[in-house]
Design an enzyme around this catalytic site. Structure first.
Site, mmCIF file in Angstrom:
data_model
loop_
_atom_site.group_PDB
_atom_site.id
_atom_site.type_symbol
_atom_site.label_atom_id
_atom_site.label_comp_id
_atom_site.label_asym_id
_atom_site.label_seq_id
_atom_site.Cartn_x
_atom_site.Cartn_y
_atom_site.Cartn_z
ATOM 1 C CG ASP A 137 8.710 16.919 1.233
ATOM 2 O OD1 ASP A 137 9.486 17.634 0.571
ATOM 3 O OD2 ASP A 137 9.103 16.114 2.093
ATOM 4 N N GLY A 138 4.435 18.529 0.352
ATOM 5 C CA GLY A 138 3.083 18.476 -0.202
ATOM 6 C C GLY A 138 2.899 19.445 -1.350
ATOM 7 C CB SER A 141 4.888 3.157 2.597
ATOM 8 O OG SER A 141 5.428 1.862 2.684
ATOM 9 C CE LYS A 142 9.958 6.186 9.572
ATOM 10 N NZ LYS A 142 9.104 6.218 10.790
ATOM 11 C CG ASN A 175 5.119 10.694 -1.653
ATOM 12 O OD1 ASN A 175 6.233 10.775 -2.154
ATOM 13 N ND2 ASN A 175 4.761 11.386 -0.590
ATOM 14 C CD GLU A 176 1.456 7.874 -0.333
ATOM 15 O OE1 GLU A 176 0.706 8.853 -0.579
ATOM 16 O OE2 GLU A 176 2.525 7.980 0.269
ATOM 17 C CG ASP A 216 -9.105 -1.156 7.810
ATOM 18 O OD1 ASP A 216 -10.108 -1.893 7.843
ATOM 19 O OD2 ASP A 216 -8.715 -0.493 8.784
#
Length: 270
Positions: free
Chosen positions: A45-46, A163-164, A121-122, A149
């Site tokens: 996935d990366g 996120s998970k 993704n994020e 943080d």
């Protein structure tokens, strides 16, 4: 049809790339890294995320296919031993198409300059050496004052990633929604947050306004890439008008991917 190949430098991946190039040449499929119709990523996935960022300027015109050289990924439909079947499908079969939402960031610096970024993704915002203090707005209306943080805003497909690990929900990628999760928030009388992930609708947006000061230095990450700046006035997060498209020749249900990645039920329970 013209394809581009994006891959990592692992030994097992390079062996798959070599075999795939032979198959593509035998089928007269042109390898064109400059102007492809399809981008095939080989790795994980990366690697696919890297391929997306490499070709994001062409995202409206191209489709992606992912080949995984390990276990099945969230973005990769094919395993390394299935490349013969994949190339057969490329030449003989009309694929279905799946499109997933992207995250758009607009960063406004203290000098008023704007920088637009896309994430698959994020994206996160953190302060380099001190606690992040920021006001959070939804649809330009004040929502909460955050201290901690950092903050993470993710897409549905990104909900299974960072996120998970922050306690966010796993969201089906057909839902056009953004999720904001907190990174180690500190709650007191001055800084009070919901202390829970929030999910917003596709016509809404999130604005984060960091506290300003002479010693500010912020790091904005997007899919692992970084944007560093000393003075950030605000960051707007919204669902992009662009999407990422995947050619689907075989279907693996999203929840099967989730189960395989995080639970791994014994086969006798299925």
């Amino acid at each position: 049809m013209k394809v581009a190949l994006v891959y990592n430098d692992k030994v097992e991946t390079l062996a798959v790339v070599k075999a795939l190039e032979k198959l593509l040449n035998a089928r007269k499929i042109e390898i064109d890294p400059e102007n492809p119709d399809v981008v095939i990523t080989i790795g994980g996935d990366g690697t696919l995320i890297s391929g997306f960022h490499k070709y994001q300027n062409l995202v409206d015109k191209i489709r992606f296919i992912g080949v995984h050289t390990g276990h099945l990924g969230f973005y990769t439909d094919w395993r390394n031993f299935e490349i013969n079947k994949m190339v057969d499908n490329l030449t003989k079969k009309q694929p279905s198409s799946a499109s997933y939402p992207l995250l758009e960031l607009i960063i406004t610096t203290g000098a008023g300059e704007k920088k637009k970024l896309l994430a698959l993704n994020e994206a996160t915002i953190k302060r380099v050496s001190k606690t992040l203090k920021a006001d959070v707005y939804i649809r330009d209306q004040f929502f909460e004052s955050f201290k901690g943080d950092g903050l993470c805003v993710s897409t549905p497909t990104g909900s299974t990633a960072y996120s998970k690990s922050l306690g966010g929900a796993v969201i089906h990628p057909r839902l056009k929604a953004l999720q904001m999760t907190e990174i180690a928030s500190i709650n007191n009388r001055v800084f009070r947050t919901l202390s829970s992930p929030i999910v917003i609708a596709p016509d809404e947006w999130i604005t984060i306004k960091p506290e300003t000061g002479s010693d500010d230095h912020y790091v904005v990450t997007f899919d692992g890439y970084e944007f560093n700046h000393k003075h950030i006035k605000k960051i707007e997060y919204r669902i992009s008008q662009h999407v990422i498209r995947f050619d689907k020749y075989q279907h693996t249900h999203f929840w099967n991917r989730v189960e395989d990645a995080f639970i791994g039920q014994p086969k006798d329970k299925q």
